[in-house]
Design an enzyme around this catalytic site. Sequence first.
Site, PDB file in Angstrom:
ATOM      1  N   ARG A   1       0.771  -1.260   0.037  1.00 45.56           N
ATOM      2  CA  ARG A   1       0.049   0.072   0.196  1.00 45.56           C
ATOM      3  C   ARG A   1       0.669   1.321   0.221  1.00 45.56           C
ATOM      4  O   ARG A   1       0.642   2.479   1.082  1.00 45.56           O
ATOM      5  CB  ARG A   1      -1.183  -0.389   1.412  1.00 45.56           C
ATOM      6  CG  ARG A   1      -0.560  -0.238   2.792  1.00 45.56           C
ATOM      7  CD  ARG A   1      -1.298   0.393   3.308  1.00 45.56           C
ATOM      8  NE  ARG A   1      -1.078  -0.157   4.770  1.00 45.56           N
ATOM      9  CZ  ARG A   1      -0.957  -1.482   5.894  1.00 45.56           C
ATOM     10  NH1 ARG A   1      -1.794  -2.825   5.526  1.00 45.56           N
ATOM     11  NH2 ARG A   1      -0.352  -1.249   7.371  1.00 45.56           N
TER      12      ARG A   1
ATOM     13  N   SER B   1      -4.035   1.578  -9.974  1.00 48.15           N
ATOM     14  CA  SER B   1      -3.453   1.097  -7.979  1.00 48.15           C
ATOM     15  C   SER B   1      -4.330   1.503  -7.272  1.00 48.15           C
ATOM     16  O   SER B   1      -5.293   2.094  -7.368  1.00 48.15           O
ATOM     17  CB  SER B   1      -2.682   2.166  -7.298  1.00 48.15           C
ATOM     18  OG  SER B   1      -1.912   2.011  -6.790  1.00 48.15           O
TER      19      SER B   1
ATOM     20  N   LYS C   1      -2.807   1.033 -17.345  1.00 50.03           N
ATOM     21  CA  LYS C   1      -2.347  -0.616 -17.387  1.00 50.03           C
ATOM     22  C   LYS C   1      -4.446  -0.394 -15.947  1.00 50.03           C
ATOM     23  O   LYS C   1      -4.375   0.935 -15.464  1.00 50.03           O
ATOM     24  CB  LYS C   1      -1.521  -0.091 -15.843  1.00 50.03           C
ATOM     25  CG  LYS C   1      -1.361  -1.189 -15.124  1.00 50.03           C
ATOM     26  CD  LYS C   1      -0.456  -1.433 -14.451  1.00 50.03           C
ATOM     27  CE  LYS C   1       0.621  -2.568 -13.935  1.00 50.03           C
ATOM     28  NZ  LYS C   1       2.366  -2.745 -13.077  1.00 50.03           N
TER      29      LYS C   1
END
EC number: 1.3.5.2
Length: 342
Positions: free
Chosen positions: A111, A174, A216
Amino acid sequence: MYSHVRDLLFRLNPETSHEFSLDMLGAAERLKLIGLMAAKVPETPVEVMGLRFPNPVGLAAGLDKNGDYFNALGALGFGFVEIGTITPRPQPGNAQPRLFRIPEAKAIINRMGFNNKGVDHLVAQVKKRRYQGILGINIGKNATTPVENAVDDYLTCLRKVYDHADYITVNISSPNTPGLRSLQFGDSLSQLLAPLKKEQGVLQQAGGRYVPIAVKIAPDMDDSEIAQVAGVLLQEGMDGVIATNTTIGREGVEGYDTGKEAGGLSGLPVRDKSTAVIQSLNQCLGGKLPIIGVGGIFDGASAADKVRAGASLVQVYSGFIYEGPALIAAAAAGIASYHQGQ
Protein backbone atom coordinates in the site's frame (compact mmCIF):
# COMPACT_ATOMS: atom_id res chain seq x y z
CA MET A 1 23.15 -18.31 -5.58
CA TYR A 2 20.27 -15.82 -5.64
CA SER A 3 18.25 -17.94 -3.19
CA HIS A 4 20.97 -17.46 -0.54
CA VAL A 5 21.05 -13.70 -1.11
CA ARG A 6 17.25 -13.58 -1.02
CA ASP A 7 17.13 -15.46 2.29
CA LEU A 8 19.45 -12.87 3.82
CA LEU A 9 17.49 -9.95 2.38
CA PHE A 10 14.21 -11.41 3.58
CA ARG A 11 15.47 -11.10 7.16
CA LEU A 12 15.32 -7.33 6.74
CA ASN A 13 12.25 -5.12 6.83
CA PRO A 14 10.72 -5.41 3.31
CA GLU A 15 11.14 -1.75 2.43
CA THR A 16 14.69 -1.64 3.82
CA SER A 17 15.50 -4.79 1.87
CA HIS A 18 14.05 -3.24 -1.29
CA GLU A 19 16.18 -0.09 -0.99
CA PHE A 20 19.33 -2.00 -0.02
CA SER A 21 18.98 -4.38 -2.98
CA LEU A 22 18.60 -1.51 -5.43
CA ASP A 23 21.57 0.33 -3.92
CA MET A 24 23.71 -2.80 -4.32
CA LEU A 25 22.57 -3.23 -7.92
CA GLY A 26 23.38 0.40 -8.65
CA ALA A 27 26.85 0.00 -7.15
CA ALA A 28 27.46 -3.17 -9.17
CA GLU A 29 26.49 -1.36 -12.37
CA ARG A 30 28.77 1.58 -11.65
CA LEU A 31 31.66 -0.81 -10.89
CA LYS A 32 30.88 -2.72 -14.11
CA LEU A 33 30.13 -5.90 -12.16
CA ILE A 34 26.47 -6.13 -13.13
CA GLY A 35 27.28 -8.66 -15.85
CA LEU A 36 28.01 -11.21 -13.14
CA MET A 37 24.35 -11.03 -12.08
CA ALA A 38 22.76 -10.78 -15.52
CA ALA A 39 20.63 -13.51 -17.02
CA LYS A 40 21.79 -15.00 -20.32
CA VAL A 41 18.77 -14.30 -22.49
CA PRO A 42 18.90 -15.11 -26.21
CA GLU A 43 17.65 -12.30 -28.42
CA THR A 44 14.12 -13.11 -29.53
CA PRO A 45 12.95 -9.77 -30.93
CA VAL A 46 9.30 -8.85 -31.04
CA GLU A 47 7.72 -5.69 -32.45
CA VAL A 48 4.94 -4.18 -30.36
CA MET A 49 3.51 -0.63 -30.41
CA GLY A 50 5.95 0.18 -33.21
CA LEU A 51 8.92 -0.61 -30.96
CA ARG A 52 11.43 -3.44 -31.33
CA PHE A 53 11.88 -5.33 -28.06
CA PRO A 54 15.00 -7.58 -27.90
CA ASN A 55 13.03 -10.12 -25.88
CA PRO A 56 9.43 -10.16 -24.59
CA VAL A 57 10.17 -10.09 -20.83
CA GLY A 58 10.11 -6.72 -19.10
CA LEU A 59 10.29 -5.30 -15.60
CA ALA A 60 6.99 -3.92 -14.34
CA ALA A 61 6.68 -0.44 -12.85
CA GLY A 62 7.03 -0.02 -9.10
CA LEU A 63 10.49 -1.40 -8.47
CA ASP A 64 12.27 1.75 -9.64
CA LYS A 65 9.77 4.51 -9.00
CA ASN A 66 12.15 7.44 -9.48
CA GLY A 67 14.43 6.36 -12.31
CA ASP A 68 17.38 5.98 -9.94
CA TYR A 69 18.27 2.38 -10.84
CA PHE A 70 17.03 1.60 -14.35
CA ASN A 71 20.56 1.53 -15.81
CA ALA A 72 21.43 -1.35 -13.50
CA LEU A 73 18.09 -3.12 -13.84
CA GLY A 74 18.26 -2.82 -17.62
CA ALA A 75 21.62 -4.61 -17.64
CA LEU A 76 20.14 -7.77 -16.06
CA GLY A 77 18.70 -9.09 -19.32
CA PHE A 78 15.22 -7.55 -19.46
CA GLY A 79 13.74 -6.87 -22.88
CA PHE A 80 12.40 -3.59 -21.52
CA VAL A 81 12.17 -1.70 -18.23
CA GLU A 82 9.26 0.38 -16.94
CA ILE A 83 9.93 3.00 -14.27
CA GLY A 84 7.50 4.95 -12.06
CA THR A 85 4.74 5.41 -11.10
CA ILE A 86 5.65 9.08 -11.08
CA THR A 87 3.43 12.05 -10.15
CA PRO A 88 3.74 15.78 -10.91
CA ARG A 89 4.82 16.65 -7.37
CA PRO A 90 6.91 14.63 -4.91
CA GLN A 91 4.85 12.81 -2.32
CA PRO A 92 5.72 10.53 0.63
CA GLY A 93 3.08 7.89 -0.02
CA ASN A 94 1.24 6.09 2.74
CA ALA A 95 2.48 5.59 6.28
CA GLN A 96 4.83 2.70 7.04
CA PRO A 97 4.66 -0.24 7.32
CA ARG A 98 3.25 -0.45 3.81
CA LEU A 99 5.04 -3.39 2.19
CA PHE A 100 4.52 -6.99 3.28
CA ARG A 101 5.89 -10.30 2.05
CA ILE A 102 4.10 -13.64 2.34
CA PRO A 103 6.87 -16.06 1.26
CA GLU A 104 4.79 -19.18 1.86
CA ALA A 105 2.33 -17.96 -0.79
CA LYS A 106 4.98 -16.29 -2.98
CA ALA A 107 3.02 -13.09 -2.56
CA ILE A 108 3.52 -9.42 -1.75
CA ILE A 109 1.01 -6.90 -0.41
CA ASN A 110 1.77 -3.22 -0.82
CA ARG A 111 0.00 0.00 0.00
CA MET A 112 2.88 2.28 -0.97
CA GLY A 113 0.64 5.03 -2.36
CA PHE A 114 2.77 6.31 -5.25
CA ASN A 115 5.64 7.43 -3.02
CA ASN A 116 8.05 9.19 -5.39
CA LYS A 117 10.38 12.15 -5.82
CA GLY A 118 8.28 13.82 -8.51
CA VAL A 119 8.42 13.88 -12.28
CA ASP A 120 11.21 16.47 -12.50
CA HIS A 121 13.57 14.21 -10.57
CA LEU A 122 12.77 11.24 -12.80
CA VAL A 123 13.30 13.25 -15.98
CA ALA A 124 16.67 14.48 -14.71
CA GLN A 125 17.71 10.87 -14.09
CA VAL A 126 16.52 9.67 -17.49
CA LYS A 127 18.42 12.45 -19.24
CA LYS A 128 21.61 10.79 -17.94
CA ARG A 129 20.62 7.33 -19.17
CA ARG A 130 23.22 4.78 -20.15
CA TYR A 131 20.67 2.02 -20.68
CA GLN A 132 20.01 1.76 -24.41
CA GLY A 133 17.00 -0.56 -24.27
CA ILE A 134 13.27 0.14 -24.31
CA LEU A 135 12.28 2.40 -21.39
CA GLY A 136 8.67 2.86 -20.34
CA ILE A 137 7.58 5.59 -17.94
CA ASN A 138 4.49 5.02 -15.80
CA ILE A 139 2.52 8.14 -14.82
CA GLY A 140 -0.11 8.79 -12.16
CA LYS A 141 -1.82 11.50 -10.15
CA ASN A 142 -0.93 13.01 -6.80
CA ALA A 143 -2.98 11.83 -3.84
CA THR A 144 -4.03 15.41 -3.06
CA THR A 145 -5.36 16.02 -6.57
CA PRO A 146 -9.14 15.53 -6.69
CA VAL A 147 -10.19 12.71 -9.02
CA GLU A 148 -12.21 15.17 -11.11
CA ASN A 149 -8.94 17.05 -11.82
CA ALA A 150 -6.84 13.92 -12.41
CA VAL A 151 -6.42 14.63 -16.12
CA ASP A 152 -4.36 17.73 -15.26
CA ASP A 153 -1.81 15.60 -13.40
CA TYR A 154 -1.60 13.05 -16.21
CA LEU A 155 -1.16 15.82 -18.79
CA THR A 156 1.60 17.42 -16.72
CA CYS A 157 3.48 14.13 -16.51
CA LEU A 158 2.86 13.28 -20.16
CA ARG A 159 4.32 16.57 -21.33
CA LYS A 160 7.39 16.26 -19.13
CA VAL A 161 8.28 12.64 -19.87
CA TYR A 162 7.27 12.46 -23.54
CA ASP A 163 10.67 13.27 -25.03
CA HIS A 164 12.44 10.85 -22.70
CA ALA A 165 10.29 7.72 -22.89
CA ASP A 166 10.02 4.95 -25.46
CA TYR A 167 6.45 4.38 -24.30
CA ILE A 168 4.26 5.86 -21.56
CA THR A 169 1.87 4.00 -19.26
CA VAL A 170 -1.20 5.66 -17.77
CA ASN A 171 -1.73 4.05 -14.37
CA ILE A 172 -5.39 4.19 -13.35
CA SER A 173 -5.44 0.89 -11.49
CA SER A 174 -3.47 1.16 -8.26
CA PRO A 175 -5.75 0.41 -5.30
CA ASN A 176 -3.63 2.58 -3.00
CA THR A 177 -4.63 6.05 -4.24
CA PRO A 178 -8.22 6.83 -3.19
CA GLY A 179 -10.59 7.12 -6.13
CA LEU A 180 -8.00 6.23 -8.77
CA ARG A 181 -9.66 3.03 -9.97
CA SER A 182 -12.91 4.90 -10.58
CA LEU A 183 -11.19 6.40 -13.63
CA GLN A 184 -11.46 3.00 -15.35
CA PHE A 185 -15.23 3.08 -15.56
CA GLY A 186 -18.00 4.86 -17.45
CA ASP A 187 -17.40 8.22 -19.05
CA SER A 188 -14.46 8.86 -16.70
CA LEU A 189 -12.11 6.76 -18.82
CA SER A 190 -12.96 8.56 -22.08
CA GLN A 191 -12.75 11.93 -20.35
CA LEU A 192 -9.24 11.06 -19.18
CA LEU A 193 -7.88 9.40 -22.31
CA ALA A 194 -9.25 11.76 -24.97
CA PRO A 195 -7.19 14.77 -23.77
CA LEU A 196 -4.11 12.55 -23.41
CA LYS A 197 -4.50 11.29 -26.98
CA LYS A 198 -4.91 14.85 -28.24
CA GLU A 199 -1.80 15.96 -26.35
CA GLN A 200 0.13 12.99 -27.73
CA GLY A 201 -0.57 14.36 -31.21
CA VAL A 202 0.56 17.85 -30.23
CA LEU A 203 3.79 16.51 -28.73
CA GLN A 204 4.43 14.30 -31.74
CA GLN A 205 4.08 17.26 -34.08
CA ALA A 206 6.34 19.42 -31.92
CA GLY A 207 9.09 16.84 -31.53
CA GLY A 208 8.70 14.74 -34.66
CA ARG A 209 8.49 11.53 -32.64
CA TYR A 210 5.53 9.30 -31.81
CA VAL A 211 5.61 7.86 -28.29
CA PRO A 212 2.96 5.16 -27.74
CA ILE A 213 0.64 5.29 -24.73
CA ALA A 214 -0.51 2.18 -22.88
CA VAL A 215 -3.10 2.00 -20.09
CA LYS A 216 -2.62 -0.21 -17.02
CA ILE A 217 -5.81 -1.81 -15.74
CA ALA A 218 -6.89 -3.68 -12.61
CA PRO A 219 -7.69 -7.40 -12.36
CA ASP A 220 -10.81 -6.83 -10.29
CA MET A 221 -13.29 -6.48 -13.15
CA ASP A 222 -15.98 -8.74 -14.56
CA ASP A 223 -16.32 -9.51 -18.27
CA SER A 224 -18.79 -6.69 -18.93
CA GLU A 225 -16.48 -4.14 -17.29
CA ILE A 226 -13.52 -5.49 -19.27
CA ALA A 227 -15.53 -5.17 -22.48
CA GLN A 228 -16.42 -1.58 -21.63
CA VAL A 229 -12.77 -0.70 -20.93
CA ALA A 230 -11.65 -2.40 -24.15
CA GLY A 231 -14.18 -0.40 -26.14
CA VAL A 232 -12.93 2.89 -24.73
CA LEU A 233 -9.27 1.99 -25.33
CA LEU A 234 -10.06 1.34 -28.99
CA GLN A 235 -12.31 4.38 -29.31
CA GLU A 236 -9.67 6.73 -27.90
CA GLY A 237 -6.82 5.31 -29.97
CA MET A 238 -4.63 3.96 -27.22
CA ASP A 239 -1.54 2.03 -28.31
CA GLY A 240 -1.53 -0.80 -25.77
CA VAL A 241 -2.89 -2.11 -22.49
CA ILE A 242 -1.09 -3.58 -19.49
CA ALA A 243 -3.06 -6.28 -17.69
CA THR A 244 -2.95 -6.32 -14.76
CA ASN A 245 -2.10 -4.34 -11.66
CA THR A 246 -2.43 -5.77 -8.14
CA THR A 247 -5.70 -7.16 -6.79
CA ILE A 248 -7.74 -6.11 -3.79
CA GLY A 249 -8.87 -9.74 -3.46
CA ARG A 250 -7.23 -12.08 -0.98
CA GLU A 251 -7.61 -15.47 -2.66
CA GLY A 252 -4.55 -17.54 -1.85
CA VAL A 253 -3.47 -15.66 1.28
CA GLU A 254 -6.55 -16.06 3.48
CA GLY A 255 -4.74 -18.20 6.04
CA TYR A 256 -1.92 -15.75 6.74
CA ASP A 257 -2.02 -12.89 9.24
CA THR A 258 -0.16 -10.65 6.80
CA GLY A 259 -2.78 -11.50 4.21
CA LYS A 260 -5.22 -9.32 6.14
CA GLU A 261 -3.17 -6.18 5.50
CA ALA A 262 -4.77 -3.54 3.30
CA GLY A 263 -3.27 -2.90 -0.12
CA GLY A 264 -2.74 -4.53 -3.47
CA LEU A 265 -1.85 -8.22 -3.60
CA SER A 266 0.67 -9.38 -6.20
CA GLY A 267 2.60 -12.56 -6.88
CA LEU A 268 1.47 -16.13 -7.38
CA PRO A 269 -2.07 -15.64 -5.97
CA VAL A 270 -2.95 -13.14 -8.73
CA ARG A 271 -1.63 -15.32 -11.58
CA ASP A 272 -4.87 -16.96 -12.69
CA LYS A 273 -6.96 -13.83 -12.18
CA SER A 274 -4.67 -11.71 -14.35
CA THR A 275 -4.49 -14.39 -17.04
CA ALA A 276 -8.30 -14.58 -17.14
CA VAL A 277 -8.49 -10.80 -17.60
CA ILE A 278 -5.96 -11.00 -20.45
CA GLN A 279 -8.02 -13.69 -22.15
CA SER A 280 -11.27 -11.74 -21.82
CA LEU A 281 -9.57 -8.53 -22.91
CA ASN A 282 -8.04 -10.23 -25.94
CA GLN A 283 -11.45 -11.49 -27.04
CA CYS A 284 -12.85 -7.97 -26.78
CA LEU A 285 -9.94 -6.32 -28.58
CA GLY A 286 -9.77 -8.85 -31.40
CA GLY A 287 -6.07 -8.31 -31.93
CA LYS A 288 -6.51 -4.57 -32.55
CA LEU A 289 -4.47 -3.56 -29.49
CA PRO A 290 -1.41 -5.28 -28.00
CA ILE A 291 -1.57 -6.57 -24.44
CA ILE A 292 1.33 -6.64 -21.98
CA GLY A 293 0.63 -9.40 -19.47
CA VAL A 294 1.71 -9.14 -15.85
CA GLY A 295 0.73 -10.94 -12.66
CA GLY A 296 2.09 -14.05 -10.99
CA ILE A 297 4.81 -15.00 -13.49
CA PHE A 298 7.30 -17.23 -11.68
CA ASP A 299 8.57 -19.50 -14.47
CA GLY A 300 8.49 -20.20 -18.17
CA ALA A 301 5.13 -21.95 -18.05
CA SER A 302 3.32 -19.03 -16.39
CA ALA A 303 4.92 -16.60 -18.86
CA ALA A 304 3.75 -18.77 -21.76
CA ASP A 305 0.25 -18.88 -20.25
CA LYS A 306 0.04 -15.08 -20.50
CA VAL A 307 1.05 -15.20 -24.17
CA ARG A 308 -1.37 -18.06 -24.85
CA ALA A 309 -4.13 -15.90 -23.34
CA GLY A 310 -3.31 -13.05 -25.71
CA ALA A 311 -0.32 -11.08 -24.41
CA SER A 312 2.40 -9.94 -26.82
CA LEU A 313 4.83 -9.06 -24.03
CA VAL A 314 5.03 -9.86 -20.32
CA GLN A 315 6.33 -8.08 -17.24
CA VAL A 316 7.55 -9.43 -13.91
CA TYR A 317 7.79 -7.88 -10.46
CA SER A 318 7.00 -10.15 -7.50
CA GLY A 319 8.40 -13.17 -9.33
CA PHE A 320 11.63 -11.23 -9.87
CA ILE A 321 11.82 -10.50 -6.13
CA TYR A 322 11.38 -14.17 -5.27
CA GLU A 323 13.29 -15.81 -8.14
CA GLY A 324 15.92 -13.26 -9.16
CA PRO A 325 17.38 -12.57 -12.62
CA ALA A 326 17.16 -16.25 -13.62
CA LEU A 327 13.41 -15.69 -14.05
CA ILE A 328 14.06 -13.41 -17.04
CA ALA A 329 15.73 -16.21 -19.00
CA ALA A 330 13.18 -18.79 -17.83
CA ALA A 331 10.23 -16.62 -18.87
CA ALA A 332 11.79 -15.82 -22.25
CA ALA A 333 12.52 -19.51 -22.85
CA GLY A 334 8.96 -20.46 -21.93
CA ILE A 335 7.53 -17.95 -24.39
CA ALA A 336 9.95 -19.03 -27.14
CA SER A 337 9.01 -22.67 -26.57
CA TYR A 338 5.31 -21.80 -26.81
CA HIS A 339 5.81 -19.97 -30.11
CA GLN A 340 7.88 -22.84 -31.53
CA GLY A 341 5.12 -25.29 -30.67
CA GLN A 342 2.38 -23.36 -32.46
